[in-house]
Write an enzyme that holds these catalytic residues in place. Structure first.
Site, PDB file in Angstrom:
ATOM      1  N   ASP B  86       6.147   5.350  12.043  1.00  0.00           N
ATOM      2  CA  ASP B  86       5.402   4.942  10.859  1.00  0.00           C
ATOM      3  C   ASP B  86       4.507   6.090  10.472  1.00  0.00           C
ATOM      4  O   ASP B  86       4.085   6.888  11.304  1.00  0.00           O
ATOM      5  CB  ASP B  86       4.613   3.650  11.092  1.00  0.00           C
ATOM      6  CG  ASP B  86       3.444   3.853  12.010  1.00  0.00           C
ATOM      7  OD1 ASP B  86       3.601   4.645  12.945  1.00  0.00           O
ATOM      8  OD2 ASP B  86       2.417   3.232  11.800  1.00  0.00           O
ATOM      9  N   LYS B  87       4.261   6.202   9.169  1.00  0.00           N
ATOM     10  CA  LYS B  87       3.625   7.413   8.704  1.00  0.00           C
ATOM     11  C   LYS B  87       2.146   7.423   9.002  1.00  0.00           C
ATOM     12  O   LYS B  87       1.597   8.418   9.443  1.00  0.00           O
ATOM     13  CB  LYS B  87       3.854   7.567   7.198  1.00  0.00           C
ATOM     14  CG  LYS B  87       3.684   8.992   6.722  1.00  0.00           C
ATOM     15  CD  LYS B  87       3.685   9.069   5.211  1.00  0.00           C
ATOM     16  CE  LYS B  87       2.285   9.128   4.686  1.00  0.00           C
ATOM     17  NZ  LYS B  87       2.211   9.019   3.251  1.00  0.00           N
ATOM     18  N   THR B  88       1.478   6.329   8.723  1.00  0.00           N
ATOM     19  CA  THR B  88       0.023   6.396   8.714  1.00  0.00           C
ATOM     20  C   THR B  88      -0.640   5.525   9.763  1.00  0.00           C
ATOM     21  O   THR B  88      -1.842   5.352   9.751  1.00  0.00           O
ATOM     22  CB  THR B  88      -0.525   5.999   7.342  1.00  0.00           C
ATOM     23  OG1 THR B  88       0.207   4.870   6.897  1.00  0.00           O
ATOM     24  CG2 THR B  88      -0.378   7.118   6.375  1.00  0.00           C
ATOM     25  N   PHE B 281      -6.898  -8.269  -0.662  1.00  0.00           N
ATOM     26  CA  PHE B 281      -5.708  -7.442  -0.718  1.00  0.00           C
ATOM     27  C   PHE B 281      -4.670  -7.999   0.250  1.00  0.00           C
ATOM     28  O   PHE B 281      -4.972  -8.293   1.402  1.00  0.00           O
ATOM     29  CB  PHE B 281      -6.056  -6.010  -0.320  1.00  0.00           C
ATOM     30  CG  PHE B 281      -4.893  -5.078  -0.372  1.00  0.00           C
ATOM     31  CD1 PHE B 281      -4.643  -4.343  -1.519  1.00  0.00           C
ATOM     32  CD2 PHE B 281      -4.052  -4.930   0.710  1.00  0.00           C
ATOM     33  CE1 PHE B 281      -3.568  -3.486  -1.579  1.00  0.00           C
ATOM     34  CE2 PHE B 281      -2.966  -4.070   0.648  1.00  0.00           C
ATOM     35  CZ  PHE B 281      -2.730  -3.348  -0.499  1.00  0.00           C
ATOM     36  N   LYS B 286      -0.625  -6.496  -3.503  1.00  0.00           N
ATOM     37  CA  LYS B 286      -0.820  -5.052  -3.712  1.00  0.00           C
ATOM     38  C   LYS B 286      -2.027  -4.755  -4.586  1.00  0.00           C
ATOM     39  O   LYS B 286      -2.044  -3.783  -5.344  1.00  0.00           O
ATOM     40  CB  LYS B 286       0.420  -4.426  -4.349  1.00  0.00           C
ATOM     41  CG  LYS B 286       1.601  -4.360  -3.413  1.00  0.00           C
ATOM     42  CD  LYS B 286       2.662  -3.506  -4.045  1.00  0.00           C
ATOM     43  CE  LYS B 286       3.964  -3.551  -3.292  1.00  0.00           C
ATOM     44  NZ  LYS B 286       5.053  -3.034  -4.080  1.00  0.00           N
ATOM     45  N   ARG B 341      -1.802   9.538  -1.905  1.00  0.00           N
ATOM     46  CA  ARG B 341      -1.698   8.090  -2.027  1.00  0.00           C
ATOM     47  C   ARG B 341      -2.524   7.651  -3.232  1.00  0.00           C
ATOM     48  O   ARG B 341      -3.687   7.999  -3.340  1.00  0.00           O
ATOM     49  CB  ARG B 341      -2.228   7.449  -0.752  1.00  0.00           C
ATOM     50  CG  ARG B 341      -2.070   5.962  -0.736  1.00  0.00           C
ATOM     51  CD  ARG B 341      -2.521   5.423   0.575  1.00  0.00           C
ATOM     52  NE  ARG B 341      -1.657   5.880   1.662  1.00  0.00           N
ATOM     53  CZ  ARG B 341      -1.909   5.620   2.924  1.00  0.00           C
ATOM     54  NH1 ARG B 341      -2.981   4.968   3.261  1.00  0.00           N
ATOM     55  NH2 ARG B 341      -1.088   6.044   3.854  1.00  0.00           N
TER      56      ARG B 341
END
Lengths: 93, 362
Positions: B86-88, B281, B286, B341
């Site tokens: 996973d990226k983050t 959120f 989103k 982002r």
């Protein structure tokens, strides 16, 4: 005030939805849709998510070893691709 | 004669060997596998030790060696074909961590280090890119601070905007956001006449940073000694956004029950907002919104402040001002192509749209 009452009634229904026993998400979604529309645009922000040191080199090494890499991300596709292009252009292409 | 006896002796030895193997295999059937297991375990222990003492796999920042959590993994490592990452670090928020090895698949968490930098913003169609050199300086400060072992956020040395100087860097945020032209525009906005042509941009600037400073779930903790504010948020993104608002002078002073306190360059006193609702959120929605009412003013309108992914915000915008939408969309694409982002900010005044509100609600 007329509209204030309207908001109060919406607020009450929203509160009901947040404590609903079944289909809570669906109800919240529906109610928030009632409020969140007809918006005025203000602008946009851009945040960089900094990579750990040595990630591009590591990925390049793994690529050389014939290992395939999948990255899962919640970002937009453009962001993810742009992120890869910026950090390690030698990997794609 | 010599050849023949040689032939006989070879076949004899072969026969003997075969016999021996059969004998041994029946005799040691129960013993051999166990001793094999033990010796393989011994080998794996040695492998784990080699992994532990490998200087090349030392993590300098935390001064930590690689730990082999499971000894059985080391012989699977060579057969990996796929790596999932996973990226983050939304799955785990710690350091790189091998979470699972399953035959040919390796699952690794966290390529990114979970430290955010507020890079750019587009306000009312105008892009502010931040001052490059100022950020580099800060970054150096930060890194030298980390390597010397202090590890904590470096407090910004005396800066030219006195308000921002008492906001400490949040844990997950690397640098302050500074932008000369934004500062000038804000100064213009503060002094702008209500009727001048700057007024609309001033309003948008005010709105933009108010959304950044109010539409979040971060907490502001005040250091009792220095009086410095530090933001603590669930996600590092959120901390970076509130931090950026504070860096330009819209300092979120914390929340007292339902009252949000915000210091802005537009007024001397701390503005107070009553928080009426938070629309949380979620990954499906989103977007996140708050409903606030400004207190201590003659203006008692309700505001809906929203931030979210551009796809969901754009489909909820009111008709009109297509130019602004177009430029902002273009700028969002530019941001995304640079690997940043993006988030889109919007607002609405609730009484103003009462009639359409009713019709939509039906």
């Amino acid at each position: 005030m007329h509209t204030e009452d309207q908001y109060e009634s919406w607020s009450a229904r929203y509160h009901e939805a947040t404590v609903a026993m079944d289909d809570r998400e669906g109800k919240i979604e529906k109610l928030s849709d009632e409020l969140e529309w007809d918006l005025r645009l203000l602008g946009a922000t851009a945040i960089e998510d900094r990579l750990q040191d040595g990630v591009p080199e590591t990925i390049a090494d793994l690529k050389r070893a014939g290992i395939k890499i999948w990255v899962a991300t919640g970002d937009k596709l453009e962001t993810a691709i742009g992120w890869f292009m910026c950090t390690s252009p030698q990997i794609i292409g | 004669m010599g050849i023949r006896s040689h032939h006989v002796s070879v076949s004899f030895v072969c026969l003997l060997l075969c016999l021996l193997i059969v004998c041994l295999s029946t005799r040691f059937q129960n013993i051999v596998p166990i001793s094999l297991y033990i010796s393989v375990e011994g080998v794996r222990t040695c492998q784990a030790l080699f992994i532990y003492f490998d200087k090349e796999m030392w993590y300098e920042k935390t001064d930590q060696a690689t730990l082999a959590g499971s000894w059985n993994l080391s012989d699977d490592l060579g057969q990996i074909e796929y790596i999932f990452s996973d990226k983050t670090g939304t799955l785990t928020q710690v350091c790189s961590h091998v979470t699972a090895v399953k035959s040919t698949v390796l699952i690794v968490s966290l390529l990114a280090q979970n430290s955010m930098i507020f890079r750019q913003c587009s306000i009312g169609g105008k892009v502010y890119k931040g001052d490059p050199e100022a950020s580099e300086d800060n970054e150096k400060n930060r890194f030298s601070g980390t390597s010397s072992g202090s590890g904590t956020a470096v407090q910004q040395p005396v800066s030219d905007s006195p308000q921002a100087s008492n906001v400490k860097l949040s844990h997950d945020v690397l640098i302050h956001f500074r932008d000369e032209s934004l500062k000038n525009d804000l100064a213009d906005a503060v002094s702008a006449d209500v009727n001048s042509e700057n007024a609309s941009h001033a309003r948008i600037l005010n709105g933009f940073f108010s959304v950044l400073a109010l539409c979040h779930t971060a907490l502001a903790s005040v250091d009792p000694e220095t009086g410095a504010i530090e933001y603590k948020a669930q996600s590092p993104d959120e901390a970076a956004l509130v931090q950026a608002a504070a860096d330009v002078g819209f300092i979120f002073r914390g929340r007292d029950r339902e009252i949000l306190k915000l210091q802005t360059p537009f007024s001397q006193e701390v503005e107070k907002y009553e928080l009426l609702n938070i629309l949380e959120f979620t990954s499906v929605r989103k977007r996140m919104s708050v409903v606030v009412r400004k207190l201590d003013g003659d203006d008692s309108r309700l505001f809906l402040l929203t931030k979210g992914a551009d796809s969901v915000i754009f489909e909820r915008l009111r008709a009109g001002s297509d130019d602004l939408k177009k430029t902002t969309e273009q700028q969002l694409d530019d941001f995304a192509n640079e690997g940043l982002r993006t988030l889109t900010l919007a607002y609405k005044i609730i009484p103003g749209e009462c009639l359409s509100f009713v019709s939509f609600a039906r």
